[in-house]
Scaffold this active site. Structure first.
Site, PDB file in Angstrom:
ATOM      1  N   ASP A   1     -38.577  50.676  26.617  1.00 38.22           N
ATOM      2  CA  ASP A   1     -38.868  49.576  27.591  1.00 38.22           C
ATOM      3  C   ASP A   1     -37.703  48.545  27.544  1.00 38.22           C
ATOM      4  OD1 ASP A   1     -39.824  47.847  29.667  1.00 38.22           O
ATOM      5  OD2 ASP A   1     -41.176  46.891  28.151  1.00 38.22           O
TER       6      ASP A   1
ATOM      7  N   ARG B   1     -30.361  43.120  33.577  1.00 35.80           N
ATOM      8  CA  ARG B   1     -31.022  41.996  32.669  1.00 35.80           C
ATOM      9  C   ARG B   1     -30.092  41.723  31.419  1.00 35.80           C
ATOM     10  NH1 ARG B   1     -37.134  44.324  32.467  1.00 35.80           N
ATOM     11  NH2 ARG B   1     -37.609  44.473  34.626  1.00 35.80           N
TER      12      ARG B   1
ATOM     13  N   ASP C   1     -37.005  41.437  24.367  1.00 31.39           N
ATOM     14  CA  ASP C   1     -37.741  40.603  25.238  1.00 31.39           C
ATOM     15  C   ASP C   1     -38.059  39.328  24.640  1.00 31.39           C
ATOM     16  OD1 ASP C   1     -37.782  42.755  27.084  1.00 31.39           O
ATOM     17  OD2 ASP C   1     -39.812  43.083  27.330  1.00 31.39           O
TER      18      ASP C   1
ATOM     19  N   ASP D   1     -44.988  48.177  23.572  1.00 33.20           N
ATOM     20  CA  ASP D   1     -44.521  48.703  24.714  1.00 33.20           C
ATOM     21  C   ASP D   1     -43.193  49.554  24.702  1.00 33.20           C
ATOM     22  OD1 ASP D   1     -46.059  47.039  26.530  1.00 33.20           O
ATOM     23  OD2 ASP D   1     -44.744  45.132  26.164  1.00 33.20           O
TER      24      ASP D   1
END
Length: 398
Positions: free
Chosen positions: A219, A275, A223, A195
């Site tokens: 990205d 985020r 994560d 990703d």
């Protein structure tokens, strides 16, 4: 000449010699006390401000006892030992020419081993990864004492446990095509296109990421998804990116209901958008972080996560429509205002607005055990003053 007369002569001679000696200052005296002087300088140079850094940074012998770092994890990753019970492996080459059968001495070779390893680096390196670096269980990647940059492809932690990533600069990460990639002692496996995350943690537990600097990925910078839990992200510096830190990737990933994650003592600054983190389902302590402006929002979420924001500093952007710290998505306002998103001793500056919801949750014993004691938001500039990669030198406090 009598004995008494000789004594008088000796007395006056000694007195004259004493008077002729130069007067020494306190600094002059310290020249003859090097150990005391060095101790004073070391103490002055040591700037460990939070509970994690105080565990190891003021010890001048850290390079001779690197694995003691494993005793310093806090939050929900407490007890993560990484490669503590294994050998120290020194990376001697910055090459990544063969991702399917990496050569000994490379980071990829060390990261794929099935045995515990504490991985260090012989010298300063810029490691241009040609594919994602798949990290096996029971590893520490320790960049202290040198400057280690990882570029082009990021790190993947998939279905593994006990990983420490420390003092690494990861930046300019691209999407990579995939292919046959070494991931353990066995033959290489086929990996799909990545990703473009700087660090991707999936289905993994006991993960501690500390004192890393992350920026510019295709990205996300970090994560953490697919049932991962017992994770601490601490003392890191996140810059120059839109999607920073994701805790739970999808509202249908119900395995993330058990996620426990700590976000502590980090710096979010220099063109970060959103985020920080973005949460789903789980239980999250966000404690004593420094938010120096944001683009869209600072902390967000969906699927009823519990977010305890404690002692953070939120310095809002100047744009009047971007003052809100929080972003609730995926449902109507009435439902989202029942989620337990709490604020405690947060410092709101430059017009920052934190709209809490729900109520203070009753913590389980496991949740209580993983909580880091929060200091007031006014202490955050001090607590996060060393966030990101450290400049460490052997023989001196880091």
């Amino acid at each position: 000449m009598g004995i008494k007369h000789c004594c008088y002569i000796l007395y006056f001679t000694l007195a004259l010699v004493t008077l002729l000696q130069p007067v020494r200052s306190a600094e002059d005296v310290e020249e003859f006390l090097p150990s005391a002087n060095e101790t004073r300088r070391s103490l002055k140079a040591c700037e460990a401000h939070n509970i994690i850094d105080k565990c190891w940074r003021c010890k001048a012998d850290w390079a001779n006892n690197r694995q003691a770092l494993a005793d310093c994890a806090q939050g929900f990753a407490k007890g993560t030992y990484g490669g503590k019970h294994g050998d120290v492996y020194t990376v001697t080459s910055d090459k990544d020419d063969d991702v399917a059968n990496p050569k000994e001495g490379t980071l990829r070779f060390a990261a794929a081993q099935n045995r515990p390893l504490w991985i260090i680096f012989k010298r300063n390196m810029v490691i241009h990864l040609n594919q994602e670096l798949v990290v096996n269980s029971d590893k520490t990647i320790d960049g202290r004492g040198v400057k280690v940059n990882i570029v082009n492809a990021g790190l993947t932690l998939m279905n593994v446990k006990n990983i420490i990533i420390h003092n690494i600069n990861i930046h300019d990460i691209k999407v990579c095509p995939g292919g046959m990639i070494k991931s353990n002692d066995g033959p290489p496996i086929l990996r799909q296109q990545s990703d473009g995350d700087a660090i991707n943690v999936a289905g993994s537990s006991q993960i501690w990421i500390d004192h890393c600097s992350l920026s510019k990925a295709s990205d996300g910078l970090l994560d953490i998804t697919l049932g991962s839990s017992h994770v601490t992200v601490s003392n890191c510096k996140f810059t120059q990116h839109q999607f920073v830190l994701l805790l739970g990737a999808d509202d249908t990933h119900y395995q993330d209901k058990g996620m426990l994650a700590t976000v502590a003592f980090n710096m979010f600054t220099d063109h970060v958008d959103q985020r920080m983190p973005r949460c789903r389902f789980g239980f999250f302590q966000v404690v004593n972080n420094n938010y120096d402006r944001w683009g869209t929002y600072a902390i967000g979420g969906s699927s009823a996560p519990t977010i305890l924001s404690q002692g953070n500093r939120f310095f809002a952007p100047d744009d009047i429509i971007k003052k809100n710290v929080l972003a609730r998505t995926g449902t109507g306002n009435a439902e989202s205002m029942s989620w337990n998103w709490r604020t405690d001793r947060d410092l709101l500056e430059n017009g920052a607005i934190f709209l809490p919801s729900g109520s203070d949750p009753v913590l389980t014993p496991e949740q209580k055990a993983g909580m880091i004691p929060a200091e007031p938001g006014e202490a955050v500039l001090r607590l996060t003053s060393s966030a990101g990669v450290l400049s460490c030198h052997q023989g001196a406090p880091c």
